[in-house]
Write a protein that holds these residues in place. Structure first.
Motif, PDB file in Angstrom:
ATOM      1  N   ASP A 210       0.818  -1.221   0.000  1.00  0.00           N
ATOM      2  CA  ASP A 210       0.000   0.000   0.000  1.00  0.00           C
ATOM      3  C   ASP A 210       0.850   1.269   0.000  1.00  0.00           C
ATOM      4  O   ASP A 210       0.620   2.198   0.791  1.00  0.00           O
ATOM      5  N   GLN A 212       1.846   4.795  -0.646  1.00  0.00           N
ATOM      6  CA  GLN A 212       0.974   5.945  -0.866  1.00  0.00           C
ATOM      7  C   GLN A 212       1.665   7.026  -1.710  1.00  0.00           C
ATOM      8  O   GLN A 212       2.872   7.235  -1.602  1.00  0.00           O
ATOM      9  N   ASN A 427      -8.532   3.078  -1.520  1.00  0.00           N
ATOM     10  CA  ASN A 427      -7.135   2.734  -1.247  1.00  0.00           C
ATOM     11  C   ASN A 427      -6.338   2.643  -2.547  1.00  0.00           C
ATOM     12  O   ASN A 427      -5.888   1.569  -2.950  1.00  0.00           O
ATOM     13  N   ARG A 448       2.263   1.020   4.020  1.00  0.00           N
ATOM     14  CA  ARG A 448       1.481   2.262   3.921  1.00  0.00           C
ATOM     15  C   ARG A 448       2.308   3.524   4.109  1.00  0.00           C
ATOM     16  O   ARG A 448       1.793   4.561   4.544  1.00  0.00           O
TER      17      ARG A 448
END
Length: 518
Positions: A210, A212, A427, A448
């Motif tokens: 994930d 970002q 997401n 993340r």
């Protein structure tokens, strides 16, 4: 004589008044057209993004047709419309005067017409100003100037405490490389399947779960500075009084007060080479790379000089990923051979192009999806996968770290695909793969994190040992914890405020070439 002076003044005042009205009409129309062009090609952007691209546009290999569309739509069309409105208004006035026998006494109908005309002019001006301000985030830009934060209070100058295990580095940026496009439940097929097949965890590849996009980082140069300098790209407005705009206009410094990836590698003996299919002058990419340790930047002009046939190029941007990766294979062969001969490590950075919308279908790409964009993504990843296979077959992965990362999420402008799938996705993440020779791929990278953390992560992948495992605003994803006092240790709301702050002091020094960390 005294009676003529007030008459002349009234006539001059009337002319000036009409000219002012037409200027307002032109300005309103120009802002409306600018809003339409920006939203169609880029969606909502930032003031910094607008300013940075305005001073470095390119008609050849830098979005060519878009530049001309902008000139015509924003510069020419509003002027022609304003002239047309002026001519129509004068025609109506003359016809009214002839019909009334030149009776210029005020009448109720004239008052109504003037009221309606004033309202329409006001609507054009207010509408254009509001739409443009919203599209480029002027409200956020003004609010950012009132933030209590300054990036300089959290910026960490990278300090290499050990480089005895330094290794070669290949860094591949995937244009619009959004990991969400791998979801075959949302899309017709997994656009990243070819690349995922050659970068499996079972073979030792790692990834940040994930990953970002950095706040405000939805464009290529912002992706480069986030991942190579550890800072958001902004601040030309803050630095305008310090020579930054002049430097961007053709000098040899771009964020010269910040220590970036290429600078650190250069200090430790690396030779850094960049390959891209587009014109490197677009958005001053060549200035950035040249002022941060890259000794060679090969772009559109080099591929033309190399004799690439016309079918290898797309008119708006440049060389196809198929041919770019062919050149990348030749380049990595030469760099690796030289590194073995001299002991000097190398950094080869490559930026893909095919997936920049509007996409172009090359002869090596078979369109087997209803949405052409999905197939083009798949074909581009196939070309990158072929390059990774080449390095594997040559044995380069034994001593060369590889980082593959998207430069930003896929644009969601009015003219782009996948609004239905992505507009409300909760997401959206950036694709990434990391290869470190000798690693088993079982270690868990900190999930993340945003792209700012990729800067120290890339340095560690290249074998550098960093004090506090930090650089810029980031902390290596290989580190399970972050140091107290780091920007990465801030609460989410405070961190967002920090990244959104204008940080005038930090960026003035960064653009002027001073020590931004002071």
């Amino acid at each position: 004589m005294s009676g003529r002076i007030p008459h002349v003044i009234r006539r001059v005042g009337a002319v000036v008044g009409r000219l002012s009205v037409y200027v307002l009409i032109w300005a309103g129309l120009a802002l409306l057209m600018a809003t339409a062009v920006i939203r169609f090609y880029w969606g909502e952007i930032t003031v910094g993004q607008m300013l940075l691209n305005l001073v470095s546009v390119e008609t050849d290999g830098g979005g060519g047709p878009i530049v001309w569309i902008g000139v015509l739509a924003i510069g020419v069309l509003p002027l022609l419309l304003t002239v047309g409105i002026a001519a129509l208004w004068q025609h109506v006035r003359r016809r009214e005067r002839r019909r009334r026998g030149h009776d210029v006494r005020p009448r109720r109908s004239q008052w109504v017409k003037r009221t309606v005309a004033t309202a329409l002019v006001g609507a054009v001006v207010v509408g254009g100003t509001t739409a443009f301000a919203t599209t480029v985030g002027i409200g956020d830009y003004i609010a950012a100037g009132n933030s209590k934060y300054d990036l300089g209070d959290y910026y960490v100058e990278p300090s290499v405490t050990g480089a005895e295990h330094r290794r070669n580095l290949v860094l591949i940026y995937l244009e619009s490389g959004e990991a969400t496009l791998a979801d075959d439940q949302l899309f017709e097929k997994d656009a990243f399947a070819p690349l995922k097949e050659v970068t499996e965890a079972a073979d030792g590849w790692q990834s940040v779960a994930d990953l970002q996009q950095t706040q405000g980082g939805g464009w290529t140069m912002a992706g480069l500075t986030s991942t190579q300098c550890g800072v958001p790209l902004k601040g030309v407005g803050s630095a305008a009084g310090n020579g930054a705009l002049h430097e961007l206009g053709g000098e040899d410094s771009y964020l010269g007060g910040v220590t970036c990836l290429g600078d650190v590698l250069d200090e430790h003996g690396y030779r850094s080479v960049f390959l891209g299919g587009a014109n490197a002058s677009f958005a001053a990419k060549d200035v950035f790379l040249g002022s941060h340790g890259y000794s060679e930047v090969k772009d559109l002009s080099d591929w033309r000089a190399a004799g690439e046939p016309e079918q290898s190029f797309r008119d708006d941007w440049g060389l196809s990923d198929g041919r770019l990766m062919a050149h990348a294979k030749d380049e990595v062969d030469e760099l690796h051979a030289e590194a073995e001969r001299t002991g000097q490590p190398f950094n080869l950075t490559v930026l893909t192009l095919d997936t920049h919308e509007p996409v172009h279908v090359y002869d090596y790409c078979t369109v087997d999806t209803q949405n052409v964009v999905t197939s083009v993504f798949f074909c581009s990843m196939t070309q990158v996968a072929g390059f990774v296979d080449h390095m594997q077959e040559k044995g380069y992965l034994d001593d060369t770290a590889v980082v593959i990362v998207g430069d930003h999420l896929k644009h969601m402008s009015a003219g782009d695909a996948f609004h239905e799938q992505l507009d409300h996705h909760d997401n959206r993440t950036v694709f990434n793969r990391i290869w470190v020779p000798g690693e088993d791929g079982n270690s868990t990278l900190r999930p993340r994190v945003d792209q700012l953390n990729m800067y120290p992560t890339i340095l560690e992948a290249a074998g550098m040992t960093l004090q506090d495992r930090a650089a810029g605003l980031g902390v290596s994803a290989f580190a399970p914890d972050v140091p107290a006092g780091s920007a990465q240790a801030m609460a989410p709301e405070a961190y967002a405020d920090l990244l959104g702050s204008r940080s005038a002091r930090f960026y003035a020094e960064a653009w002027a070439g001073g020590d931004a960390a002071r």
